[in-house]
Write a protein that holds these residues in place. Structure first.
Motif, PDB file in Angstrom:
ATOM      1  N   PRO B   5       9.872  47.766  14.232  1.00  0.00           N
ATOM      2  CA  PRO B   5       8.886  47.994  15.283  1.00  0.00           C
ATOM      3  C   PRO B   5       9.512  48.216  16.663  1.00  0.00           C
ATOM      4  O   PRO B   5       8.860  48.707  17.551  1.00  0.00           O
ATOM      5  CB  PRO B   5       8.073  46.693  15.289  1.00  0.00           C
ATOM      6  CG  PRO B   5       9.020  45.662  14.782  1.00  0.00           C
ATOM      7  CD  PRO B   5       9.969  46.364  13.847  1.00  0.00           C
ATOM      8  N   SER B   6      10.786  47.802  16.820  1.00  0.00           N
ATOM      9  CA  SER B   6      11.341  47.879  18.167  1.00  0.00           C
ATOM     10  C   SER B   6      12.745  48.445  18.140  1.00  0.00           C
ATOM     11  O   SER B   6      13.715  47.704  18.097  1.00  0.00           O
ATOM     12  CB  SER B   6      11.374  46.488  18.783  1.00  0.00           C
ATOM     13  OG  SER B   6      12.071  45.622  17.913  1.00  0.00           O
ATOM     14  N   PRO B   7      12.872  49.765  18.139  1.00  0.00           N
ATOM     15  CA  PRO B   7      14.203  50.371  18.175  1.00  0.00           C
ATOM     16  C   PRO B   7      14.923  49.964  19.461  1.00  0.00           C
ATOM     17  O   PRO B   7      14.292  49.638  20.452  1.00  0.00           O
ATOM     18  CB  PRO B   7      13.911  51.873  18.169  1.00  0.00           C
ATOM     19  CG  PRO B   7      12.511  51.997  18.648  1.00  0.00           C
ATOM     20  CD  PRO B   7      11.813  50.762  18.209  1.00  0.00           C
ATOM     21  N   ALA B  10      13.922  51.126  22.942  1.00  0.00           N
ATOM     22  CA  ALA B  10      12.804  50.465  23.622  1.00  0.00           C
ATOM     23  C   ALA B  10      13.292  49.199  24.320  1.00  0.00           C
ATOM     24  O   ALA B  10      12.934  48.931  25.468  1.00  0.00           O
ATOM     25  CB  ALA B  10      11.705  50.127  22.624  1.00  0.00           C
ATOM     26  N   CYS B  11      14.124  48.438  23.625  1.00  0.00           N
ATOM     27  CA  CYS B  11      14.664  47.210  24.227  1.00  0.00           C
ATOM     28  C   CYS B  11      15.482  47.527  25.485  1.00  0.00           C
ATOM     29  O   CYS B  11      15.447  46.784  26.460  1.00  0.00           O
ATOM     30  CB  CYS B  11      15.532  46.462  23.228  1.00  0.00           C
ATOM     31  SG  CYS B  11      14.669  46.022  21.706  1.00  0.00           S
ATOM     32  N   ASP B  12      16.205  48.646  25.422  1.00  0.00           N
ATOM     33  CA  ASP B  12      16.981  49.089  26.588  1.00  0.00           C
ATOM     34  C   ASP B  12      16.111  49.196  27.829  1.00  0.00           C
ATOM     35  O   ASP B  12      16.549  48.901  28.936  1.00  0.00           O
ATOM     36  CB  ASP B  12      17.590  50.473  26.326  1.00  0.00           C
ATOM     37  CG  ASP B  12      18.925  50.365  25.622  1.00  0.00           C
ATOM     38  OD1 ASP B  12      19.606  49.351  25.818  1.00  0.00           O
ATOM     39  OD2 ASP B  12      19.270  51.306  24.870  1.00  0.00           O
ATOM     40  N   ALA B  36       3.441  44.220  25.845  1.00  0.00           N
ATOM     41  CA  ALA B  36       3.203  44.839  24.544  1.00  0.00           C
ATOM     42  C   ALA B  36       4.482  44.833  23.711  1.00  0.00           C
ATOM     43  O   ALA B  36       4.469  44.548  22.504  1.00  0.00           O
ATOM     44  CB  ALA B  36       2.692  46.269  24.737  1.00  0.00           C
ATOM     45  N   HIS B  37       5.596  45.112  24.365  1.00  0.00           N
ATOM     46  CA  HIS B  37       6.867  45.123  23.647  1.00  0.00           C
ATOM     47  C   HIS B  37       7.219  43.710  23.154  1.00  0.00           C
ATOM     48  O   HIS B  37       7.651  43.535  22.011  1.00  0.00           O
ATOM     49  CB  HIS B  37       7.978  45.668  24.537  1.00  0.00           C
ATOM     50  CG  HIS B  37       9.309  45.730  23.847  1.00  0.00           C
ATOM     51  ND1 HIS B  37       9.683  46.771  23.030  1.00  0.00           N
ATOM     52  CD2 HIS B  37      10.344  44.848  23.836  1.00  0.00           C
ATOM     53  CE1 HIS B  37      10.896  46.538  22.544  1.00  0.00           C
ATOM     54  NE2 HIS B  37      11.324  45.379  23.017  1.00  0.00           N
ATOM     55  N   LEU B  38       7.033  42.726  24.013  1.00  0.00           N
ATOM     56  CA  LEU B  38       7.384  41.348  23.633  1.00  0.00           C
ATOM     57  C   LEU B  38       6.568  40.870  22.441  1.00  0.00           C
ATOM     58  O   LEU B  38       7.034  40.057  21.648  1.00  0.00           O
ATOM     59  CB  LEU B  38       7.175  40.393  24.817  1.00  0.00           C
ATOM     60  CG  LEU B  38       8.131  40.549  25.989  1.00  0.00           C
ATOM     61  CD1 LEU B  38       7.829  39.523  27.075  1.00  0.00           C
ATOM     62  CD2 LEU B  38       9.586  40.412  25.541  1.00  0.00           C
ATOM     63  N   VAL B  40       5.874  42.475  19.881  1.00  0.00           N
ATOM     64  CA  VAL B  40       6.359  43.007  18.606  1.00  0.00           C
ATOM     65  C   VAL B  40       7.871  42.881  18.437  1.00  0.00           C
ATOM     66  O   VAL B  40       8.405  43.223  17.386  1.00  0.00           O
ATOM     67  CB  VAL B  40       5.977  44.500  18.427  1.00  0.00           C
ATOM     68  CG1 VAL B  40       4.470  44.652  18.386  1.00  0.00           C
ATOM     69  CG2 VAL B  40       6.587  45.363  19.525  1.00  0.00           C
ATOM     70  N   CYS B  41       8.591  42.405  19.456  1.00  0.00           N
ATOM     71  CA  CYS B  41      10.057  42.409  19.363  1.00  0.00           C
ATOM     72  C   CYS B  41      10.607  40.989  19.499  1.00  0.00           C
ATOM     73  O   CYS B  41      10.585  40.392  20.575  1.00  0.00           O
ATOM     74  CB  CYS B  41      10.656  43.307  20.441  1.00  0.00           C
ATOM     75  SG  CYS B  41      12.462  43.309  20.423  1.00  0.00           S
ATOM     76  N   ASP B  42      11.122  40.451  18.390  1.00  0.00           N
ATOM     77  CA  ASP B  42      11.710  39.108  18.398  1.00  0.00           C
ATOM     78  C   ASP B  42      12.901  39.013  19.342  1.00  0.00           C
ATOM     79  O   ASP B  42      13.113  37.993  19.993  1.00  0.00           O
ATOM     80  CB  ASP B  42      12.198  38.757  16.989  1.00  0.00           C
ATOM     81  CG  ASP B  42      11.076  38.191  16.140  1.00  0.00           C
ATOM     82  OD1 ASP B  42       9.944  38.077  16.667  1.00  0.00           O
ATOM     83  OD2 ASP B  42      11.326  37.879  14.958  1.00  0.00           O
ATOM     84  N   THR B  43      13.695  40.079  19.384  1.00  0.00           N
ATOM     85  CA  THR B  43      14.916  40.038  20.182  1.00  0.00           C
ATOM     86  C   THR B  43      14.612  39.852  21.660  1.00  0.00           C
ATOM     87  O   THR B  43      15.117  38.923  22.303  1.00  0.00           O
ATOM     88  CB  THR B  43      15.721  41.340  19.991  1.00  0.00           C
ATOM     89  OG1 THR B  43      16.016  41.471  18.604  1.00  0.00           O
ATOM     90  CG2 THR B  43      17.005  41.301  20.791  1.00  0.00           C
ATOM     91  N   CYS B  44      13.762  40.706  22.177  1.00  0.00           N
ATOM     92  CA  CYS B  44      13.447  40.612  23.607  1.00  0.00           C
ATOM     93  C   CYS B  44      12.653  39.351  23.910  1.00  0.00           C
ATOM     94  O   CYS B  44      12.799  38.743  24.969  1.00  0.00           O
ATOM     95  CB  CYS B  44      12.698  41.860  24.072  1.00  0.00           C
ATOM     96  SG  CYS B  44      13.753  43.321  24.066  1.00  0.00           S
ATOM     97  N   ARG B  45      11.825  38.967  22.942  1.00  0.00           N
ATOM     98  CA  ARG B  45      11.065  37.726  23.103  1.00  0.00           C
ATOM     99  C   ARG B  45      12.025  36.533  23.231  1.00  0.00           C
ATOM    100  O   ARG B  45      11.827  35.633  24.042  1.00  0.00           O
ATOM    101  CB  ARG B  45      10.151  37.558  21.893  1.00  0.00           C
ATOM    102  CG  ARG B  45       9.310  36.334  21.890  1.00  0.00           C
ATOM    103  CD  ARG B  45       8.187  36.450  22.882  1.00  0.00           C
ATOM    104  NE  ARG B  45       7.794  35.121  23.316  1.00  0.00           N
ATOM    105  CZ  ARG B  45       7.367  34.826  24.522  1.00  0.00           C
ATOM    106  NH1 ARG B  45       7.270  35.767  25.429  1.00  0.00           N
ATOM    107  NH2 ARG B  45       7.026  33.605  24.820  1.00  0.00           N
TER     108      ARG B  45
HETATM  109 ZN   LIG Z   1      13.032  44.532  22.312  1.00  0.00          ZN
END
Ligand SMILES: [Zn+2]
Lengths: 209, 70
Positions: B5-7, B10-12, B36-38, B40-45
């Motif tokens: 869900p989060s290439p 997007a995290c960049d 919205a990104h947070l 779906v994205c465990d990493t950035c979260r």
């Molecule tokens: Zn991310």
């Protein structure tokens, strides 16, 4: 930094002017009271800005300067804020001359610090305590440490941080993020357990108001 | 394979804005993008959680009483 309410501000201003006058005229006990009231915050600032080793000398400098300049205090701001600005300027002077001496002003971040990080494990988690953070501050480059101390520790706004450090609001914001990311990326020992991540976008959005 | 869900691209775009998001410095549109990104994205979260913890700890650092000999 806002004060609690307007009547307090009035009382404080009166007290500040009275104390400043006592210090300026050399009334016995005046300067001791100034030191007793304000040295803990200023020593905290100095420790975090220049490190605990140099902070004691710097604190003496701060109060020496305050003693010389207290006549110039006219109550435009709280006495504590007046002292804080004076102390910040002396911290910056100290850092500049130290950087010149050692010529190791490395204010640039390694590119990887700003790059998105892999995995969900947070290196900080619950194991990091205040003492760890105090020690880690010393490892930050001067520029981003100054912003981190003034914004995250002292609670100033970017506009105020920018004014105190002579940088733009935008630079203050980017330096703050660098400092936080750098601290996060640090190799904290011991690391806490790997932990699952929550999915609640509101989890931190209401804390700092 | 679960769809990602989060290439990283997007995290960049998200991670450099996390501090401003936490500090409520972003405008509404940008804040909504990050939120919205947070979601779906465990990493950035995870990064955001750590930065938030760090911020909380920093704000709890208080004054330091200087040693008596000064
Ligand atoms: Zn991310």
């Amino acid at each position: 930094m806002s004060s609690s309410n307007s009547s307090n501000v009035h009382v404080l201003a009166h007290t500040d002017m009275a104390l400043a006058a006592r210090c300026a005229t050399g009334e016995p006990g005046g300067f001791e009271e100034l030191y007793r009231l304000h040295s803990p915050r200023l020593f905290g600032l100095a420790c975090r800005m220049v490190g605990p080793t140099d902070a004691e000398d710097l604190l003496q400098d701060i109060f020496l300067n305050a003693h010389r300049k207290i006549r110039l205090y006219k109550g435009e701001s709280a006495l504590g804020m007046w002292l804080f600005r004076l102390a910040t300027n002396l911290c910056l002077d100290f850092l500049r001359s130290r950087a010149n001496r050692s010529a190791q002003m490395t204010d640039s971040m390694d590119a990887e610090d700003a790059r998105p990080t892999e995995g969900g494990r947070g290196p900080i988690l619950g194991v990091l305590d205040r003492l760890d953070l105090e020690r880690a501050l010393a490892e930050l480059p001067d520029g981003c440490r100054q912003v981190f101390v003034l914004y995250d520790v002292e609670g100033f706004e970017h506009r105020e941080v920018g004014a105190m450090l002579g940088i733009s609001e935008g630079t203050s914001k980017s330096q703050l993020h660098k400092a936080r990311m750098r601290l996060r990326a640090r190799d904290w020992q011991p690391l806490g357990p790997i932990r699952g991540r929550r999915h609640d976008p509101r989890a931190f959005s209401d804390e700092r108001v | 394979m679960t769809p990602e869900p989060s290439p990283m691209s997007a995290c960049d775009g998200i991670q450099p804005r996390l501090s401003e998001y936490m500090d409520r410095q972003l405008d509404r549109i940008q804040a909504d993008q990050v939120q919205a990104h947070l979601s779906v994205c465990d990493t950035c979260r995870g990064v955001a959680d750590d930065l938030d913890r760090l911020r909380g700890l920093a704000s709890s650092l208080g004054p330091i009483t200087p040693p008596a000999h000064i």
